[in-house]
Design a protein around this motif. Structure first.
Motif, PDB file in Angstrom:
ATOM      1  N   THR A  28       0.822  -1.224   0.000  1.00  0.00           N
ATOM      2  CA  THR A  28       0.000   0.000   0.000  1.00  0.00           C
ATOM      3  C   THR A  28       0.848   1.264   0.000  1.00  0.00           C
ATOM      4  O   THR A  28       0.335   2.346  -0.243  1.00  0.00           O
ATOM      5  CB  THR A  28      -0.966   0.057   1.212  1.00  0.00           C
ATOM      6  N   THR A  29       2.145   1.130   0.302  1.00  0.00           N
ATOM      7  CA  THR A  29       2.964   2.340   0.496  1.00  0.00           C
ATOM      8  C   THR A  29       4.043   2.531  -0.570  1.00  0.00           C
ATOM      9  O   THR A  29       4.647   3.599  -0.628  1.00  0.00           O
ATOM     10  CB  THR A  29       3.683   2.266   1.867  1.00  0.00           C
ATOM     11  N   ALA A  30       4.297   1.519  -1.389  1.00  0.00           N
ATOM     12  CA  ALA A  30       5.391   1.637  -2.367  1.00  0.00           C
ATOM     13  C   ALA A  30       5.034   2.622  -3.472  1.00  0.00           C
ATOM     14  O   ALA A  30       3.853   2.951  -3.686  1.00  0.00           O
ATOM     15  CB  ALA A  30       5.673   0.265  -2.977  1.00  0.00           C
ATOM     16  N   SER A  31       6.068   3.075  -4.168  1.00  0.00           N
ATOM     17  CA  SER A  31       5.844   3.940  -5.339  1.00  0.00           C
ATOM     18  C   SER A  31       6.106   3.185  -6.637  1.00  0.00           C
ATOM     19  O   SER A  31       5.546   3.526  -7.676  1.00  0.00           O
ATOM     20  CB  SER A  31       6.790   5.137  -5.293  1.00  0.00           C
ATOM     21  N   THR A  32       7.000   2.185  -6.580  1.00  0.00           N
ATOM     22  CA  THR A  32       7.387   1.449  -7.786  1.00  0.00           C
ATOM     23  C   THR A  32       7.262  -0.052  -7.528  1.00  0.00           C
ATOM     24  O   THR A  32       7.742  -0.541  -6.501  1.00  0.00           O
ATOM     25  CB  THR A  32       8.852   1.785  -8.155  1.00  0.00           C
ATOM     26  N   TYR A  33       6.652  -0.746  -8.478  1.00  0.00           N
ATOM     27  CA  TYR A  33       6.371  -2.176  -8.296  1.00  0.00           C
ATOM     28  C   TYR A  33       6.989  -2.978  -9.435  1.00  0.00           C
ATOM     29  O   TYR A  33       6.868  -2.583 -10.597  1.00  0.00           O
ATOM     30  CB  TYR A  33       4.851  -2.422  -8.298  1.00  0.00           C
ATOM     31  N   LEU A  34       7.614  -4.101  -9.110  1.00  0.00           N
ATOM     32  CA  LEU A  34       8.026  -5.056 -10.146  1.00  0.00           C
ATOM     33  C   LEU A  34       6.948  -6.141 -10.177  1.00  0.00           C
ATOM     34  O   LEU A  34       6.703  -6.797  -9.162  1.00  0.00           O
ATOM     35  CB  LEU A  34       9.391  -5.674  -9.818  1.00  0.00           C
ATOM     36  N   VAL A  35       6.326  -6.300 -11.325  1.00  0.00           N
ATOM     37  CA  VAL A  35       5.164  -7.192 -11.423  1.00  0.00           C
ATOM     38  C   VAL A  35       5.414  -8.270 -12.477  1.00  0.00           C
ATOM     39  O   VAL A  35       5.721  -7.962 -13.630  1.00  0.00           O
ATOM     40  CB  VAL A  35       3.902  -6.381 -11.816  1.00  0.00           C
ATOM     41  N   MET A  36       5.271  -9.537 -12.074  1.00  0.00           N
ATOM     42  CA  MET A  36       5.403 -10.648 -13.017  1.00  0.00           C
ATOM     43  C   MET A  36       4.041 -10.944 -13.641  1.00  0.00           C
ATOM     44  O   MET A  36       3.025 -10.973 -12.923  1.00  0.00           O
ATOM     45  CB  MET A  36       5.857 -11.942 -12.327  1.00  0.00           C
ATOM     46  N   ALA A  37       4.045 -11.177 -14.948  1.00  0.00           N
ATOM     47  CA  ALA A  37       2.787 -11.527 -15.634  1.00  0.00           C
ATOM     48  C   ALA A  37       3.096 -12.434 -16.819  1.00  0.00           C
ATOM     49  O   ALA A  37       4.204 -12.409 -17.370  1.00  0.00           O
ATOM     50  CB  ALA A  37       2.074 -10.260 -16.108  1.00  0.00           C
ATOM     51  N   GLN A  38       2.087 -13.216 -17.179  1.00  0.00           N
ATOM     52  CA  GLN A  38       2.248 -14.202 -18.248  1.00  0.00           C
ATOM     53  C   GLN A  38       2.033 -13.530 -19.611  1.00  0.00           C
ATOM     54  O   GLN A  38       0.932 -13.060 -19.896  1.00  0.00           O
ATOM     55  CB  GLN A  38       1.187 -15.306 -18.038  1.00  0.00           C
ATOM     56  N   THR A  39       3.089 -13.466 -20.417  1.00  0.00           N
ATOM     57  CA  THR A  39       2.949 -12.858 -21.747  1.00  0.00           C
ATOM     58  C   THR A  39       2.715 -13.926 -22.818  1.00  0.00           C
ATOM     59  O   THR A  39       2.257 -13.610 -23.909  1.00  0.00           O
ATOM     60  CB  THR A  39       4.198 -12.026 -22.104  1.00  0.00           C
ATOM     61  N   ASP A  40       3.076 -15.181 -22.513  1.00  0.00           N
ATOM     62  CA  ASP A  40       2.828 -16.265 -23.477  1.00  0.00           C
ATOM     63  C   ASP A  40       2.636 -17.563 -22.694  1.00  0.00           C
ATOM     64  O   ASP A  40       3.605 -18.162 -22.205  1.00  0.00           O
ATOM     65  CB  ASP A  40       4.026 -16.385 -24.437  1.00  0.00           C
ATOM     66  N   ARG A  41       1.374 -17.950 -22.567  1.00  0.00           N
ATOM     67  CA  ARG A  41       1.060 -19.124 -21.723  1.00  0.00           C
ATOM     68  C   ARG A  41       1.685 -20.403 -22.276  1.00  0.00           C
ATOM     69  O   ARG A  41       2.099 -21.282 -21.509  1.00  0.00           O
ATOM     70  CB  ARG A  41      -0.468 -19.269 -21.589  1.00  0.00           C
ATOM     71  N   ASP A  42       1.791 -20.500 -23.608  1.00  0.00           N
ATOM     72  CA  ASP A  42       2.353 -21.723 -24.205  1.00  0.00           C
ATOM     73  C   ASP A  42       3.788 -21.974 -23.748  1.00  0.00           C
ATOM     74  O   ASP A  42       4.250 -23.112 -23.716  1.00  0.00           O
ATOM     75  CB  ASP A  42       2.345 -21.628 -25.739  1.00  0.00           C
ATOM     76  N   LEU A  43       4.484 -20.893 -23.448  1.00  0.00           N
ATOM     77  CA  LEU A  43       5.900 -21.045 -23.057  1.00  0.00           C
ATOM     78  C   LEU A  43       6.074 -21.312 -21.557  1.00  0.00           C
ATOM     79  O   LEU A  43       7.191 -21.347 -21.052  1.00  0.00           O
ATOM     80  CB  LEU A  43       6.686 -19.789 -23.453  1.00  0.00           C
ATOM     81  N   LYS A  44       4.961 -21.451 -20.848  1.00  0.00           N
ATOM     82  CA  LYS A  44       4.963 -21.697 -19.388  1.00  0.00           C
ATOM     83  C   LYS A  44       5.826 -20.666 -18.661  1.00  0.00           C
ATOM     84  O   LYS A  44       5.693 -19.480 -18.938  1.00  0.00           O
ATOM     85  CB  LYS A  44       5.389 -23.135 -19.115  1.00  0.00           C
ATOM     86  N   HIS A  45       6.788 -21.114 -17.822  1.00  0.00           N
ATOM     87  CA  HIS A  45       7.536 -20.089 -17.049  1.00  0.00           C
ATOM     88  C   HIS A  45       8.445 -19.244 -17.949  1.00  0.00           C
ATOM     89  O   HIS A  45       8.839 -18.152 -17.580  1.00  0.00           O
ATOM     90  CB  HIS A  45       8.308 -20.716 -15.894  1.00  0.00           C
TER      91      HIS A  45
END
Ligand code: CAA
Length: 384
Positions: A162-179
């Motif tokens: 709730t207090t940060a200004s900058t976030y590193l966010v992981m998200a799936q850009t290609d599900r076929d490639l898994k991790h």
């Protein structure tokens, strides 16, 4: 071979962190724990002292110190207040490290500099409602838009959420490639559709803030992708290797705080006509606590030293976290036992060590995950 030599600089950092913890952190710690108040002013001072960017190069606003300095400072601060410790740990290990290692110069200038200088602090968003230990199962999606990506999903258990200004966010850009289809995005808090939720009401580290974050059609331009598209899981895992050293140091600090409280109390409290420190039952506990504390300290310092020597520290970090978090829980429990009934009430503070210690066995990889990491590394070492 591990050789532990603390320099005058390390001792100076210890003293600075200890003084800061006693003078600036301790006075408000009971109230903040009770009411769940974030240590805003303390975090500002952490930044001024260089503790929010300890291992970042000075050219990017950091203090340019080694990992050993970092764990020493974490130990001293967490011995007084583990909530302050985790704010510091996430910023140093999980946010700054990734930006320094994978960021372009333009990204470092824009995002890393203010984080390392402690003008702001950051958060790391990997976990999700259905992706905790099983972190490859990211449900947050990033779909291609014009000039960037559109993110949707939910992140969970976000420290500094709730207090940060900058976030590193992981998200799936290609599900076929898994991790290998997971990407890391740099997202400032005021991005439309990026919504930190309510602060969790936690058992321990109550003065730190933890929340879920909703992402609804969050547009992130291409120049806010950290590293390559598809490199996000690797960045997250490597960040967590260092993060585990930070949390191990936090656990070490909690163990030290609890042990020192028990040792002190044992000389002040009398029973059967003498201080309880004269009783063998108490001496057994103190000896056992001190030994576990030293063992944990050696593993934590060794992991930091290996990182400083550019050795593979994956196993050492997992071992340090496993051992130090178990030591923290055990020592905090025993500290309560030494205090008897007084240990069970809030006035004497030792109960907080136990509440704070428990999370160190859970976040940045549970103890069960640390066992997996250690075993896999052991097998790799013998080529199995
Ligand atoms: N270091 C570097 N790379 C690693 C790694 C490590 N410690 N662990 C795994 N990887 C790599 C693997 O090498 C593999 O890469 P390749 O395919 O290129 O070879 C890839 O990651 C996937 O690994 P696995 O095939 O082993 O995947 P898995 O699903 O069987 O296991 C896991 C992965 C080790 C269990 C991992 O998911 C994990 O560490 N889970 C725990 C997650 C965690 O610690 N979450 C903490 C949340 S953050 C938090 O708490 C922050 C906070 O706010 C305080």
């Amino acid at each position: 071979m591990f050789s532990l030599e603390l320099s005058e600089m390390h001792e100076m950092i210890r003293q600075t962190a200890r003084d800061f913890a006693q003078n600036d952190v301790a006075p408000s710690s009971v109230e903040r724990d009770k009411e769940g108040i974030f240590p805003t002013e303390i975090v500002k001072k952490l930044g001024e002292l260089g503790f929010l960017g300890m291992m970042v190069e000075p050219e990017w606003g950091g203090a340019g110190m080694d990992a050993l300095s970092y764990v020493i400072a974490m130990e001293e601060i967490s011995a007084v207040d583990a909530s302050v410790g985790v704010v510091m740990s996430v910023n140093n290990s999980l946010v700054n490290w990734g930006l320094q290692t994978y960021g372009t110069d333009a990204q470092k200038e824009r995002w890393l500099k203010p984080l390392a200088a402690g003008e702001i602090h950051g958060a790391f968003c990997l976990s999700e409602p259905e992706a905790g230990s099983d972190a490859t199962q990211q449900h947050t999606t990033a779909e291609r838009g014009e000039g960037g990506w559109i993110l949707n999903g939910t992140k969970n258990w976000i420290t500094n959420g709730t207090t940060a200004s900058t976030y590193l966010v992981m998200a799936q850009t290609d599900r076929d490639l898994k991790h290998k289809g997971i990407t890391c995005f740099i997202i400032p808090r005021d991005t439309p559709g990026f919504e930190p939720g309510l602060k969790e009401d936690k058992l321990g580290i109550r003065s730190s803030d933890t929340c879920s974050i909703g992402l609804t059609n969050v547009f992130v331009p291409d120049d806010q992708v950290l590293g390559q598209v598809g490199q996000g899981f690797k960045i997250a895992m490597e960040s967590l290797n260092g993060g585990r050293i930070g949390i191990a140091a936090q656990a070490l600090g909690i163990a030290k705080g609890a042990f020192e409280a028990a040792l002190r109390y044992s000389t002040e409290r009398t029973a059967f006509g003498k201080p309880i420190s004269n009783l063998q039952a108490i001496q057994m506990k103190l000896a056992d606590m001190a030994t576990r504390l030293e063992a944990a300290r050696m593993l934590v310092y060794r992991a930091a030293w290996m990182k400083d020597q550019h050795q593979n520290y994956i196993k050492a970090a997992a071992q340090a976290k496993l051992m130090a978090s178990q030591a923290a829980v055990h020592i905090a429990l025993e500290a309560i036992q030494v205090h008897g009934g007084y240990g069970y009430v809030r006035e004497y503070l030792v109960e907080r060590y136990l509440r704070d210690a428990k999370i160190t066995e859970i976040y940045e990889g549970t103890s069960e995950i640390q066992h997996i990491v250690i075993a896999r590394e052991l097998l790799k070492e013998i080529g199995a």
